[in-house]
Design a protein around this motif. Sequence first.
Motif, PDB file in Angstrom:
ATOM      1  N   ALA A  24       0.919 -28.325  36.827  1.00  0.00           N
ATOM      2  CA  ALA A  24       1.762 -28.406  38.513  1.00  0.00           C
ATOM      3  C   ALA A  24       0.714 -29.738  38.993  1.00  0.00           C
ATOM      4  CB  ALA A  24       0.982 -27.294  38.940  1.00  0.00           C
ATOM      5  N   ALA A  25       1.261 -30.204  40.285  1.00  0.00           N
ATOM      6  CA  ALA A  25       0.128 -31.317  40.712  1.00  0.00           C
ATOM      7  C   ALA A  25       0.276 -30.542  42.737  1.00  0.00           C
ATOM      8  CB  ALA A  25       0.970 -32.599  41.046  1.00  0.00           C
ATOM      9  N   LEU A  26      -0.834 -30.880  43.124  1.00  0.00           N
ATOM     10  CA  LEU A  26      -1.050 -30.012  43.923  1.00  0.00           C
ATOM     11  C   LEU A  26      -1.951 -30.690  44.691  1.00  0.00           C
ATOM     12  CD1 LEU A  26      -2.214 -26.335  42.596  1.00  0.00           C
ATOM     13  CD2 LEU A  26       0.090 -27.258  43.166  1.00  0.00           C
ATOM     14  N   ASP A  27      -1.826 -31.152  45.904  1.00  0.00           N
ATOM     15  CA  ASP A  27      -2.474 -32.071  47.242  1.00  0.00           C
ATOM     16  C   ASP A  27      -3.213 -31.519  48.243  1.00  0.00           C
ATOM     17  OD1 ASP A  27      -3.395 -34.910  48.206  1.00  0.00           O
ATOM     18  OD2 ASP A  27      -2.521 -34.825  49.542  1.00  0.00           O
ATOM     19  N   VAL A  28      -1.981 -30.678  48.122  1.00  0.00           N
ATOM     20  CA  VAL A  28      -2.955 -29.148  49.538  1.00  0.00           C
ATOM     21  C   VAL A  28      -2.646 -27.681  48.184  1.00  0.00           C
ATOM     22  CG1 VAL A  28      -1.891 -29.998  50.670  1.00  0.00           C
ATOM     23  CG2 VAL A  28      -0.302 -28.603  49.929  1.00  0.00           C
ATOM     24  N   GLN A  29      -4.309 -27.154  49.101  1.00  0.00           N
ATOM     25  CA  GLN A  29      -4.248 -25.939  47.979  1.00  0.00           C
ATOM     26  C   GLN A  29      -4.707 -24.907  49.131  1.00  0.00           C
ATOM     27  OE1 GLN A  29      -6.563 -28.900  47.466  1.00  0.00           O
ATOM     28  NE2 GLN A  29      -5.525 -29.387  46.235  1.00  0.00           N
ATOM     29  N   ASP A  30      -5.301 -23.448  48.873  1.00  0.00           N
ATOM     30  CA  ASP A  30      -5.497 -22.621  49.825  1.00  0.00           C
ATOM     31  C   ASP A  30      -6.504 -21.738  48.966  1.00  0.00           C
ATOM     32  OD1 ASP A  30      -5.784 -20.526  51.255  1.00  0.00           O
ATOM     33  OD2 ASP A  30      -3.780 -19.743  50.451  1.00  0.00           O
ATOM     34  N   PRO A  31      -7.622 -22.064  49.574  1.00  0.00           N
ATOM     35  CA  PRO A  31      -8.057 -22.394  50.378  1.00  0.00           C
ATOM     36  C   PRO A  31      -8.253 -23.775  50.333  1.00  0.00           C
ATOM     37  CG  PRO A  31     -10.193 -21.354  49.293  1.00  0.00           C
ATOM     38  CD  PRO A  31      -8.895 -20.919  48.279  1.00  0.00           C
ATOM     39  N   GLU A  32      -8.812 -24.188  51.895  1.00  0.00           N
ATOM     40  CA  GLU A  32      -8.855 -26.329  51.991  1.00  0.00           C
ATOM     41  C   GLU A  32     -10.444 -26.305  52.366  1.00  0.00           C
ATOM     42  OE1 GLU A  32      -6.385 -29.195  53.025  1.00  0.00           O
ATOM     43  OE2 GLU A  32      -4.997 -28.414  50.931  1.00  0.00           O
ATOM     44  N   PRO A  33     -11.497 -26.588  52.342  1.00  0.00           N
ATOM     45  CA  PRO A  33     -11.391 -26.869  50.825  1.00  0.00           C
ATOM     46  C   PRO A  33     -11.864 -26.039  49.293  1.00  0.00           C
ATOM     47  CG  PRO A  33     -14.014 -27.539  52.203  1.00  0.00           C
ATOM     48  CD  PRO A  33     -12.817 -26.480  53.352  1.00  0.00           C
ATOM     49  N   LEU A  34     -11.433 -26.649  48.737  1.00  0.00           N
ATOM     50  CA  LEU A  34     -11.316 -25.854  47.493  1.00  0.00           C
ATOM     51  C   LEU A  34     -12.832 -25.912  47.029  1.00  0.00           C
ATOM     52  CD1 LEU A  34      -9.231 -24.384  45.722  1.00  0.00           C
ATOM     53  CD2 LEU A  34      -8.980 -25.532  44.618  1.00  0.00           C
ATOM     54  N   PRO A  35     -13.307 -24.406  47.075  1.00  0.00           N
ATOM     55  CA  PRO A  35     -14.380 -23.996  46.615  1.00  0.00           C
ATOM     56  C   PRO A  35     -14.777 -24.278  44.880  1.00  0.00           C
ATOM     57  CG  PRO A  35     -14.077 -21.759  47.206  1.00  0.00           C
ATOM     58  CD  PRO A  35     -12.845 -22.859  47.472  1.00  0.00           C
TER      59      PRO A  35
END
Lengths: 349, 349
Positions: free
Chosen positions: B286-297
Amino acid sequence: MPLHNDKLLVHSWAPAPPGWLERVSARFPGLDVRWEQTPMGKDDLVAADTLPAEVKDGVTMICVFPPPSPEMMKHVRFVQLASAGSDRWLQHPSYLNPDVQFCSASGCHAPQIAEWVFGSWLSFTHHFQAYTEQQKAQDWRMRVDLPVKDGLGRRMGILGYGAIGRQCARLASAFGLEVYAFTNSPRLTPESRKHDGFTISGTGDPDGIIPAKWFSGGQVNEFLAQDLDVLVISTPLTSSTRGLIGAEQFKLMSKSKTFVSNIGRGPIIDTAALVEALETGLICGAALDVQDPEPLPAGHPLWTAPNVFISPHMSWSSTSITPRLAELLYQNLERLDKGEPLLNLIKKT
Amino acid sequence: MPLHNDKLLVHSWAPAPPGWLERVSARFPGLDVRWEQTPMGKDDLVAADTLPAEVKDGVTMICVFPPPSPEMMKHVRFVQLASAGSDRWLQHPSYLNPDVQFCSASGCHAPQIAEWVFGSWLSFTHHFQAYTEQQKAQDWRMRVDLPVKDGLGRRMGILGYGAIGRQCARLASAFGLEVYAFTNSPRLTPESRKHDGFTISGTGDPDGIIPAKWFSGGQVNEFLAQDLDVLVISTPLTSSTRGLIGAEQFKLMSKSKTFVSNIGRGPIIDTAALVEALETGLICGAALDVQDPEPLPAGHPLWTAPNVFISPHMSWSSTSITPRLAELLYQNLERLDKGEPLLNLIKKT
């Protein structure tokens, strides 16, 4: 000349594609086909000389990568190279023999090598290495200090407009880059701009309609001075391309700080001049699947030059390469059998 | 309504493109334009509330990224978002006010985000990270143990077929991938397949002619079961897309071990299910420019899941983003002045 009493040896690191041997036997019952698989070595493919004598004896047609000994080749009348370039053959007695027909594998590598060119260029422009380092540090931090110059409206120069160069042009066009082409001989007419080699359907620029400008022969400096954002080197290594890109040429590229991608052969670039161009910032970066020398020895300054990506001559790699090569070989066997002109026949000079 | 007595505030981390302010002043003499530049913060862009009172007072039109306070927006009648998504606005009083027109920046990000999608996917398929490690070790070694599946003849599913999805389709087509599209509403007619948002000339698939198959609405599982080699998630985050990709969907993708690229919003994917899909090999990467949550801790298991590439919501970045956004804003000012329908007008539901 119809294929009878011919013995074909295919020497590969990969097995024959499913059904291929059966298809060839059914179509050419007089042909003795031997597909021999040898694992790849650390730095190179292994030459066919290492095969047992009974496999090599009496071979009249051969499909190989590294050149076997002249002794092994003495009855061979047709050679299907597994490489796009023939630079390793230039001094080989079989190659020098006008009666032996050599065909390159040009076209079989175009999709994956063009992917390598765009993948490595995008990795550079989008700073993937910096983000990989941040990922390792688990550091989520927006980096507006890493500006991205996207490709739309930029310019790619393609030095050598064969199957690989044309697939790069197809991709460049989709990304919104303008393409300038450089060819050895002038291509002044629409007819002369067509590609006459093996092309996989749906790839490349078979009619040569993508480039906005064409350059040739002695115009290399003029070509390099065209504010190129990216230079793709996809020309064969010959006496006229050896050292073609040196200190003078890097200076010409310094105005637009061209990104240089070499998937041709290492010696097309003067390595010392390249290292200096990277270190002094004449160019913004480089992606090199080929180097001079190969293997590139540990300690060589190219390894640690700034903004360079080096891969060990692997851009040709694809799970589809052997099926594509086997298809080309099949088509050339057909042509040999019918006495028709061969695909990718090398004009030996 | 012609632009008179209007006050336009543009709040950006970048300066106005050369000549833009003069062009706007010349065309709309009654418009008071303020372009305010604030450096980006570590994890986000800074909201316009931080600007001095005299800059904010009486603003009737605004071009911003993070939502300012309702207080600051009370006289605003037109909002040009600097983002393609409006998910951060859904509960904002101005957004809920039907008299305030909101336009997205859809189209301004398509070239660079599509580059990010292909660059990160090619980096994965061509093993650039492994070669980068070899380069650091100065180890030139051919790696036939790292097979490359090139794109020719493979299939890309695009979940959300807006400006970004369409530019991905354009590139996919050049690389030789087949495209399947998924849209929220059915697109059964050629007319309905056209793109009605802002499109940069020479990009995307404005007529919607690239996809070989279209899926919509409740067909998401059917779409994901189509042996997709790559899935691009480029749909807005809404109540119907939140958690759309979860454990059940990863199981559907496991047959072809789809590579997942998310440039939409993190919560479209169930993160726990994604981590498990990567760890158990249901998907190849996978390539993830977005994550949950952001900022990724730091410490989040997604950072170290196998075959994942994470970037900190930066795929929109381009030196061309501000000129593109400023051009869209100019075109919308023209339309407001003439009373014409706006580009990228958001249908608030």
